[in-house]
Scaffold this motif. Structure first.
Motif, PDB file in Angstrom:
ATOM      1  N   ARG A 135      -4.423   4.452  26.316  1.00 62.79           N
ATOM      2  CA  ARG A 135      -4.639   3.070  25.866  1.00 62.79           C
ATOM      3  C   ARG A 135      -5.882   2.992  24.980  1.00 62.79           C
ATOM      4  NH1 ARG A 135      -4.703  -2.457  29.570  1.00 62.79           N
ATOM      5  NH2 ARG A 135      -5.455  -3.850  27.922  1.00 62.79           N
ATOM      6  N   ALA A 136      -6.933   3.720  25.351  1.00 65.66           N
ATOM      7  CA  ALA A 136      -8.134   3.756  24.515  1.00 65.66           C
ATOM      8  C   ALA A 136      -7.810   4.349  23.141  1.00 65.66           C
ATOM      9  CB  ALA A 136      -9.234   4.554  25.203  1.00 65.66           C
ATOM     10  N   MET A 137      -6.977   5.378  23.126  1.00 62.93           N
ATOM     11  CA  MET A 137      -6.588   5.998  21.861  1.00 62.93           C
ATOM     12  C   MET A 137      -5.751   5.033  21.021  1.00 62.93           C
ATOM     13  SD  MET A 137      -7.190   8.856  20.307  1.00 62.93           S
ATOM     14  CE  MET A 137      -7.613  10.020  21.604  1.00 62.93           C
ATOM     15  N   SER A 177      -8.004  15.246  16.822  1.00 63.60           N
ATOM     16  CA  SER A 177      -7.050  14.614  17.748  1.00 63.60           C
ATOM     17  C   SER A 177      -6.056  13.730  17.013  1.00 63.60           C
ATOM     18  CB  SER A 177      -7.815  13.781  18.791  1.00 63.60           C
ATOM     19  OG  SER A 177      -8.718  14.576  19.520  1.00 63.60           O
ATOM     20  N   ALA A 178      -5.898  13.910  15.706  1.00 70.36           N
ATOM     21  CA  ALA A 178      -5.033  13.052  14.896  1.00 70.36           C
ATOM     22  C   ALA A 178      -3.611  12.908  15.429  1.00 70.36           C
ATOM     23  CB  ALA A 178      -5.005  13.550  13.451  1.00 70.36           C
ATOM     24  N   PRO A 179      -2.989  13.957  16.004  1.00 73.55           N
ATOM     25  CA  PRO A 179      -1.630  13.751  16.535  1.00 73.55           C
ATOM     26  C   PRO A 179      -1.535  12.657  17.586  1.00 73.55           C
ATOM     27  CG  PRO A 179      -2.096  16.092  16.344  1.00 73.55           C
ATOM     28  CD  PRO A 179      -3.397  15.376  16.078  1.00 73.55           C
ATOM     29  N   LEU A 180      -2.667  12.300  18.194  1.00 72.55           N
ATOM     30  CA  LEU A 180      -2.655  11.277  19.237  1.00 72.55           C
ATOM     31  C   LEU A 180      -2.730   9.858  18.685  1.00 72.55           C
ATOM     32  CD1 LEU A 180      -5.161  12.943  21.741  1.00 72.55           C
ATOM     33  CD2 LEU A 180      -2.671  12.850  21.959  1.00 72.55           C
ATOM     34  N   PHE A 181      -3.136   9.696  17.416  1.00 75.94           N
ATOM     35  CA  PHE A 181      -3.351   8.328  16.928  1.00 75.94           C
ATOM     36  C   PHE A 181      -2.905   8.082  15.496  1.00 75.94           C
ATOM     37  CE2 PHE A 181      -7.370  10.581  15.988  1.00 75.94           C
ATOM     38  CZ  PHE A 181      -7.540  10.298  14.649  1.00 75.94           C
ATOM     39  N   GLY A 215     -16.017  10.817  23.655  1.00 74.83           N
ATOM     40  CA  GLY A 215     -14.782  10.703  22.894  1.00 74.83           C
ATOM     41  C   GLY A 215     -13.916  11.932  23.040  1.00 74.83           C
ATOM     42  N   ARG A 216     -14.530  13.099  23.026  1.00 75.79           N
ATOM     43  CA  ARG A 216     -13.786  14.349  23.173  1.00 75.79           C
ATOM     44  C   ARG A 216     -13.106  14.415  24.540  1.00 75.79           C
ATOM     45  NH1 ARG A 216     -14.174  18.891  20.155  1.00 75.79           N
ATOM     46  NH2 ARG A 216     -16.046  18.073  19.145  1.00 75.79           N
ATOM     47  N   ALA A 227      -6.194  11.982  27.214  1.00 80.99           N
ATOM     48  CA  ALA A 227      -4.991  11.400  26.608  1.00 80.99           C
ATOM     49  C   ALA A 227      -3.924  12.469  26.392  1.00 80.99           C
ATOM     50  CB  ALA A 227      -5.353  10.717  25.292  1.00 80.99           C
ATOM     51  N   ARG A 228      -4.335  13.649  25.955  1.00 85.63           N
ATOM     52  CA  ARG A 228      -3.377  14.749  25.783  1.00 85.63           C
ATOM     53  C   ARG A 228      -2.731  15.131  27.115  1.00 85.63           C
ATOM     54  NH1 ARG A 228      -7.678  17.033  23.043  1.00 85.63           N
ATOM     55  NH2 ARG A 228      -7.582  16.819  20.781  1.00 85.63           N
ATOM     56  N   ASP A 229      -3.480  15.003  28.188  1.00 82.63           N
ATOM     57  CA  ASP A 229      -2.976  15.375  29.513  1.00 82.63           C
ATOM     58  C   ASP A 229      -2.150  14.274  30.157  1.00 82.63           C
ATOM     59  OD1 ASP A 229      -4.236  17.810  29.273  1.00 82.63           O
ATOM     60  OD2 ASP A 229      -6.046  17.188  30.369  1.00 82.63           O
ATOM     61  N   GLY A 230      -1.940  13.157  29.429  1.00 84.31           N
ATOM     62  CA  GLY A 230      -1.083  12.102  29.930  1.00 84.31           C
ATOM     63  C   GLY A 230      -1.788  10.981  30.663  1.00 84.31           C
ATOM     64  N   ASP A 231      -3.117  10.944  30.647  1.00 87.68           N
ATOM     65  CA  ASP A 231      -3.865   9.884  31.311  1.00 87.68           C
ATOM     66  C   ASP A 231      -3.594   8.558  30.609  1.00 87.68           C
ATOM     67  OD1 ASP A 231      -6.613   9.537  33.179  1.00 87.68           O
ATOM     68  OD2 ASP A 231      -6.417   8.103  31.524  1.00 87.68           O
TER      69      ASP A 231
END
Length: 323
Positions: free
Chosen positions: A230-232, A264-268, A214-215, A221-225
């Motif tokens: 999509r998983a996030m 990682s809350a800013p991502l989701f 998960g990490r 995801a932060r790097d733009g993948d």
């Protein structure tokens, strides 16, 4: 008075020395062993390391599992080896210190109520996203434990009929779709369907699917993948769906999102809030709970367990006995 709080999770055993203001002064960490004796050895080793540097009065264990109502034993822990184990008494004899147990999410919500994001809330729910999901309910400053000390087990609410198998024995539990483990599982499933969508994660999964954690997915995801993003997004959707169910049952004024995944809350979290607001019963016609990240972060379980240990130590000093 200093006390030790230990967060005994499915992935790691994290211990810290905590003062009366909730400040973590010193920490140590080790992987969670698979056997019960090895787990107790790891806890004893962590306490020995910290007490070698600090004078502490008691130890609190925040456990990812069902704790007995008297907070002395562990009934069942899906990600740990203990089954019907009198952990507090065994560890107290071994350490020569008072030891108290608490469900890890209960410890975290108490910490947030005393020192963090739930201060002043009459009804607060904590959802701890880690290896699985821990849940806790606080009403007027008191933890709600249910009739037998195991409520509320939010991570094992069944959201997806006949869904992914869970370590608890059921299928489709919330934590199988919304946790660090779930994030990795979703990414691996997406890679099987879209093998060229993420070069980095595909390369790691080809070597060993367990390398996709998960990490690691959050970092991608932060790097733009795009596949990781999509998983996030899938995690955000299931978080929102689950929070709507929780709010329908408890009607809290604040929901605190904690655990390692909350880093990682800013991502989701914004997407999850939208899903929650649209899925709740009576959407648009009722107040919504404030959804906050834990101010104490991944240390909330440690701080809460240490605070409970301090309560026990003070009680012993005043009354000469342990409840």
């Amino acid at each position: 008075m200093l006390t030790v709080g230990i967060d005994v999770g499915g992935t790691s055993v994290r211990a810290g020395v905590v003062d009366a203001r909730g400040a973590v002064l010193d920490t140590t960490r080790a992987p969670t062993p698979t056997g019960g004796q090895a787990l107790e050895d790891a806890i004893a080793g962590a306490v020995a390391e910290l007490t070698g540097r600090h004078d502490v009065a008691a130890v609190g264990l925040a456990v990812a599992g069902f704790v007995t109502a008297d907070r002395r034993g562990v009934r069942f822990a899906p990600h740990l080896a203990w089954r019907g184990a009198p952990v507090a008494d065994r560890m107290s004899r071994r350490l020569g210190l008072p030891v108290v147990l608490e469900h890890d999410a209960n410890a975290a919500v108490l910490a947030e109520y005393r020192f963090g994001a739930a201060r002043g809330a009459h009804v607060a729910v904590l959802v701890a996203l880690g290896t699985g999901i821990g849940g806790a309910l606080l009403v007027d400053g008191r933890v709600f434990r249910g009739a037998h000390g195991v409520a509320p087990e939010l991570g094992h609410l069944r959201l997806v009929p006949d869904g992914r198998p869970c370590a608890c024995g059921k299928r489709g539990c919330w934590e199988r779709y919304c946790s660090g483990t779930a994030l990795a599982a979703t990414a691996v499933e997406l890679l099987a369907e879209y093998p060229s969508a993420s070069t980095v994660l595909a390369r790691e999964a080809a070597g060993d699917p367990r390398a996709v954690t998960g990490r690691r997915v959050a970092g991608a995801a932060r790097d733009g993948d795009l596949l990781a993003q999509r998983a996030m997004a899938d995690l955000a959707r299931w978080l929102g769906e689950g929070l709507a169910l929780v709010a329908d049952v408890y009607d809290p004024e604040v929901i605190v999102i904690g655990g390692g995944v909350s880093e990682s809350a800013p991502l989701f979290l914004d997407d999850a809030r939208e899903h929650y607001a649209s899925a709740i019963t009576g959407a648009g016609h009722r107040p919504l709970a404030r959804i906050r990240t834990a101010q104490l972060g991944d240390d909330a379980g440690i701080v809460g367990a240490a605070a409970l240990a301090r309560d026990v130590a003070v009680d012993i000093v005043r009354n000469g006995y342990l409840h």
